[in-house]
Enzyme design. Structure first.
Site, PDB file in Angstrom:
ATOM      1  CE  LYS A  14      -4.154   1.909   2.109  1.00 52.35           C
ATOM      2  NZ  LYS A  14      -4.906   2.182   0.875  1.00 52.35           N
TER       3      LYS A  14
HETATM    4  N1  PMP Z   1      -7.418  -1.532  -3.328  1.00 51.16           N
HETATM    5  C1  PMP Z   1      -6.933  -0.279  -3.176  1.00 51.16           C
HETATM    6  C2  PMP Z   1      -6.209   0.351  -4.312  1.00 51.16           C
HETATM    7  C3  PMP Z   1      -7.126   0.407  -1.974  1.00 51.16           C
HETATM    8  O1  PMP Z   1      -6.658   1.649  -1.824  1.00 51.16           O
HETATM    9  C4  PMP Z   1      -7.846  -0.219  -0.928  1.00 51.16           C
HETATM   10  C5  PMP Z   1      -8.068   0.515   0.359  1.00 51.16           C
HETATM   11  N2  PMP Z   1      -6.981   0.315   1.238  1.00 51.16           N
HETATM   12  C6  PMP Z   1      -8.327  -1.525  -1.128  1.00 51.16           C
HETATM   13  C7  PMP Z   1      -8.097  -2.150  -2.347  1.00 51.16           C
HETATM   14  C8  PMP Z   1      -9.083  -2.241  -0.052  1.00 51.16           C
HETATM   15  O2  PMP Z   1      -8.230  -2.568   1.018  1.00 51.16           O
HETATM   16  P1  PMP Z   1      -8.757  -2.678   2.507  1.00 51.16           P
HETATM   17  O3  PMP Z   1      -9.980  -3.505   2.495  1.00 51.16           O
HETATM   18  O4  PMP Z   1      -7.632  -3.334   3.237  1.00 51.16           O
HETATM   19  O5  PMP Z   1      -9.013  -1.293   2.990  1.00 51.16           O
END
Ligand code: PMP
Length: 285
Positions: free
Chosen positions: A154
């Site tokens: 991330k």
């Molecule tokens: N894909 C992207 C590009 C994101 O920014 C997010 C948000 N963090 C997600 C998927 C979903 O991840 P999560 O459920 O861990 O928030």
């Protein structure tokens, strides 16, 4: 709207390298490696009724994302968990969004920055629904191949193509963009994972070149508990036509029904509603 108050001009406290600083004073220098070269990783978390949902998983992902960018977060999972909880408590919020980040500082400028200090900050703010009446359009950028970027981190830099894609979608009157991957398979939106409901089963793209969201993993587990079959597989854009329901998942998005993808129209269906109710109970119950 709270979002119209600039983010650098608010009351409160931000956890900054181990201590609380007044919100407006949580500043960095313009010559910061992360700002020039994208050496930053972050998290997005939600706190429900005073408890951060999956705090440990998010702390671990921050550390893992940093390692994928070649640096160590100078705090343990336990220390990050405690710092996040303390930040939420100091702000006096019961329900809020939590944003930890870690980045390379100013000691070195240039592509190489092995000796730049690693900084960590945590901010939180009240943030309501991320999407309303969500309609998607095909993104102008694709998710890159795993050998072209640290696609499972991330990492701030990976959001460059997300902001561009989302701005292009908004300019066309859509809420967000549906990104395909480098092979042409359906991937995700610019900030959430995607699920299709086809004949009573869930189908969701294999997260082999994008974030395997913590909400995505939660929803898969919830569906399996309900006896709903789940298929993680490569999905072609043509298959969007066969779906009776579509929804997206993410920390900010939670579970949001998708009402259209370009000219395809969807209603919020019974499986989406069931999972939304289960998710509500899990987080707020
Ligand atoms: N894909 C992207 C590009 C994101 O920014 C997010 C948000 N963090 C997600 C998927 C979903 O991840 P999560 O459920 O861990 O928030």
């Amino acid at each position: 709207m709270a979002d119209l108050v600039p983010f650098d001009d608010r009351d409160g406290w931000i956890w900054f390298n181990g201590e609380f600083v007044p919100w407006r004073e949580a500043k960095i220098h313009v010559l910061t490696h992360a700002l020039h070269y994208g050496s930053c990783v972050f998290e997005g978390e939600r706190c429900y009724n005073g408890k951060i949902f999956k705090s440990r998983e998010h702390s671990q992902r921050l550390i893992d994302s940093a390692r994928m960018l070649g640096f160590e977060v100078p705090y343990t999972v336990e220390e990050l968990d405690a710092a996040k909880a303390a930040t939420v408590a100091k702000m006096g919020f019961k329900d809020c969004y939590v944003r930890p980040l870690a980045w390379r500082g100013s000691e070195q400028m240039g592509v190489s920055a092995q000796r730049a200090r690693i900084h960590v900050a945590i901010a939180c703010w009240e943030w309501g629904a991320y999407y309303r009446d969500l309609k998607l359009t095909r993104a102008i950028y694709d998710r890159p191949a795993p050998n072209t970027a640290p696609v499972h981190a991330k990492a701030a830099g990976l959001y460059m193509i997300c902001t561009l894609s989302k701005h292009a979608a908004e300019a066309k009157g859509f809420g967000d963009a549906l990104m395909l991957d480098y092979r042409g398979y359906v991937a995700e939106t610019t900030g959430a994972n995607i699920f299709l409901v086809i004949d009573g089963a869930l189908h969701t793209p294999l997260p082999d070149c994008f974030l395997n969201g913590i909400t995505r993993q939660t929803v898969i587990a919830m569906a399996k508990e309900r006896g709903i079959p789940v298929f993680e597989r490569h999905i072609l854009p043509e298959e969007l036509r066969s779906a009776q329901e579509v929804f997206v998942t993410g920390t900010a998005a939670e579970i949001t029904p998708v009402h259209a993808i370009d000219d395809l129209v969807y209603q919020t269906g019974p499986i989406t509603r069931l999972l939304m109710d289960d998710f509500h109970r899990l987080t707020r119950g």
